[in-house]
Enzyme design. Structure first.
Site, short mmCIF file in Angstrom:
data_model
loop_
_atom_site.label_atom_id
_atom_site.label_comp_id
_atom_site.label_asym_id
_atom_site.label_seq_id
_atom_site.Cartn_x
_atom_site.Cartn_y
_atom_site.Cartn_z
N ASN A 297 -135.60 -0.83 -12.98
CA ASN A 297 -135.20 -1.77 -14.03
C ASN A 297 -135.85 -3.12 -13.70
O ASN A 297 -135.35 -3.87 -12.87
CB ASN A 297 -133.67 -1.87 -14.04
CG ASN A 297 -133.16 -2.75 -15.16
OD1 ASN A 297 -133.94 -3.40 -15.87
ND2 ASN A 297 -131.85 -2.79 -15.32
N LYS B 72 -134.96 -4.06 -10.01
CA LYS B 72 -133.85 -3.28 -9.44
C LYS B 72 -134.29 -1.82 -9.37
O LYS B 72 -134.96 -1.34 -10.29
CB LYS B 72 -132.63 -3.35 -10.36
CG LYS B 72 -131.67 -4.46 -10.01
CD LYS B 72 -130.36 -4.27 -10.74
CE LYS B 72 -130.20 -5.35 -11.78
NZ LYS B 72 -129.10 -5.19 -12.71
N ARG C 283 -136.81 1.62 -17.13
CA ARG C 283 -136.04 1.15 -18.27
C ARG C 283 -136.94 0.22 -19.08
O ARG C 283 -137.55 -0.70 -18.51
CB ARG C 283 -134.82 0.38 -17.78
CG ARG C 283 -134.07 -0.27 -18.90
CD ARG C 283 -132.98 -1.18 -18.35
NE ARG C 283 -132.26 -1.77 -19.47
CZ ARG C 283 -131.82 -3.01 -19.47
NH1 ARG C 283 -132.02 -3.80 -18.44
NH2 ARG C 283 -131.17 -3.48 -20.51
N HIS D 196 -128.66 -1.69 -24.89
CA HIS D 196 -127.69 -0.99 -24.02
C HIS D 196 -127.55 0.50 -24.40
O HIS D 196 -126.52 1.11 -24.10
CB HIS D 196 -126.28 -1.61 -24.11
CG HIS D 196 -126.15 -2.97 -23.49
ND1 HIS D 196 -125.25 -3.89 -23.97
CD2 HIS D 196 -126.76 -3.54 -22.45
CE1 HIS D 196 -125.32 -5.00 -23.26
NE2 HIS D 196 -126.25 -4.81 -22.31
N ARG E 9 -124.34 -16.06 -23.84
CA ARG E 9 -124.86 -16.00 -25.21
C ARG E 9 -123.74 -16.21 -26.22
O ARG E 9 -122.62 -15.72 -26.01
CB ARG E 9 -125.51 -14.63 -25.47
CG ARG E 9 -126.82 -14.45 -24.75
CD ARG E 9 -127.32 -13.02 -24.84
NE ARG E 9 -127.29 -12.39 -23.54
CZ ARG E 9 -127.56 -11.12 -23.30
NH1 ARG E 9 -127.86 -10.30 -24.28
NH2 ARG E 9 -127.52 -10.64 -22.07
N GLU F 45 -126.53 3.76 -15.97
CA GLU F 45 -127.80 3.81 -16.68
C GLU F 45 -128.91 4.40 -15.82
O GLU F 45 -129.80 5.09 -16.32
CB GLU F 45 -128.17 2.40 -17.16
CG GLU F 45 -127.22 1.90 -18.24
CD GLU F 45 -127.24 0.40 -18.43
OE1 GLU F 45 -126.56 -0.31 -17.66
OE2 GLU F 45 -127.94 -0.08 -19.34
#
Ligand code: AMP
Length: 396
Positions: free
Chosen positions: A8, A15, A89, A178, A239, A383
């Site tokens: 990721n 990651k 990802r 997501h 956000r 994930e």
């Protein structure tokens, strides 16, 4: 028996998680942070150990080289040849990628082209892909898209109420995000409920620093709260989520330090949400600690956060014309008993009823009472596992 690594990559971080497949055992995981700086940090976790080093890391290629060398250095692998697959990802797959794909030159070119839809993410994802292609060119290389799960949304949900040309010529539509998480927890929830996913109507709530909710009918995403970009939806850590877009030109005209729309969007993305309202933190644990000490702004931020989530759950109850279950996941959704209690207790009219004996830290599975019409579940997301599984599935 082979090892697969899930990657990721962010603009300045990478990651990773290494699996023994098909057993799905996690052998090691880690993160390289502050890529591009002289004091980058690489952390490797394995066998209950955590090893960190600080050193200059010029770019993603150096980061990948370092993590691979570390796998040997710590005897997690003895030869690079043990790694037979890598899954990346990728945030934006646009309308092109409806499922995970093997990455050839054409796919990589398309991922880079889609950068206009995710300017912070896709270039970093592509950098991670290039780094692995250079160092381990012969392994199976797969892209897993955050948007793919949402490509089943009907046009009525993904279109914005604007003239055709903005969609056809400029690709302005809802893409969501997501997706891997919503997909994974919906599968797990069906198992936990002991019913086929095809027969279930679910609302999945991924509540972490980023927040998105999805309405899932029979295993298919039919609506989701993130939009053209991940700025849309309920309030998040930093956000705003949905706001009146007329605020943007108003702020450009009236706030001296905000010179253009991009400046305002930066504020909406990075200085708003829980952080903006509390003026303290974007971290839910710190926010709740401040609330416990009577901080009024922290309390307001928490109440607004819960309020926006509740409204989206209400929307998706309407989209699905009733749901079988509400599923909480991600950092806050999985761990925050206080927030879950508040949200569910304020939705009792819909037939939700939390069981205080089950809504405890560390518990997962069904947390509603036996009598509740709409079940409430806590499902830890994973994930990386979805990525590793997709690599396995696409191996020749
Ligand atoms: P994520 O983006 O999924 O890693 O989630 C990060 C968020 O989860 C942060 O706001 C954390 O404060 C929050 N979080 C993690 N553990 C807990 C906890 N025990 N209670 C409340 N929030 C938590």
């Amino acid at each position: 028996m082979s090892k697969t690594i899930a990657i990721n990559a962010g603009s300045s971080s990478l990651k990773w998680q290494l699996y023994q497949m098909p057993e799905e055992t996690v052998l090691a995981k880690g993160i390289v942070e502050r890529i591009g700086l002289d004091d980058a940090v690489s952390t490797v976790k394995f066998d209950g150990r955590s090893e960190s080093q600080t050193l200059p890391i010029k770019d993603h290629i150096v980061a990948v080289k370092l993590l691979l060398e570390d796998l040997k250095r710590f005897a997690i692998i003895s030869d690079f040849a043990e790694i037979t697959g890598v899954g990346h990802r990728v945030v934006a797959g646009g309308e092109i990628f409806k499922s995970s794909v093997l990455i050839d030159d054409e796919a990589l070119r398309q991922i880079e082209e889609l950068s206009s839809l995710a300017p912070l993410h896709n270039p970093a994802n592509a950098a991670g892909i290039r780094a692995f292609k250079e160092i381990l060119p012969d392994i199976t290389s797969v892209a897993v898209f955050d948007t793919a799960f949402h490509t089943t949304m009907p046009e009525v949900a993904y279109r914005y109420p604007m003239a055709d040309k903005y969609y056809t010529d400029y690709q302005v539509r809802k893409y969501g995000a997501h997706g891997t998480s919503h997909y994974y927890v919906s599968q797990q929830a069906a198992e936990m409920l002991g019913k086929p996913l095809e027969e279930l109507k679910l609302i999945t709530a991924h509540i972490g620093n980023g927040v998105s909710l999805t309405a899932i009918n029979g295993g298919k995403s039919v609506d989701t709260s993130m939009g053209f970009t991940p700025l849309a939806g309920p309030m998040m850590g930093t956000r705003t989520g949905d706001i009146d877009p007329a605020i943007i030109p108003y702020l450009v005209e009236n706030v001296p330090e905000l010179e253009n729309a991009a400046d305002v969007v930066n504020v909406l993305n990075k200085e708003s949400g829980i952080l903006g309202v509390s003026g303290l933190t974007n971290d839910m644990r710190d926010l709740e600690a401040a609330m416990a000490e009577g901080d009024e702004k922290a309390q307001l931020a928490f109440d607004m956060f819960a309020d926006r989530l509740k409204k989206f759950i209400g929307q998706y109850m309407a989209v699905l014309n009733g749901a079988d279950a509400l599923v909480f996941t991600a950092g806050i959704g999985e761990n925050d008993t206080l927030l879950r209690e508040k949200i569910v207790s304020e939705l009792s009219w819909f037939g939700m009823d939390i069981d205080p004996a089950k809504n405890v830290f560390g518990n997962s599975g069904v947390i509603s009472t036996d009598a509740a019409k709409v079940k409430v579940l806590v499902v830890p997301t994973d994930e990386e596992l979805v990525i590793a599984r997709d690599v396995e599935a696409l191996k020749a």
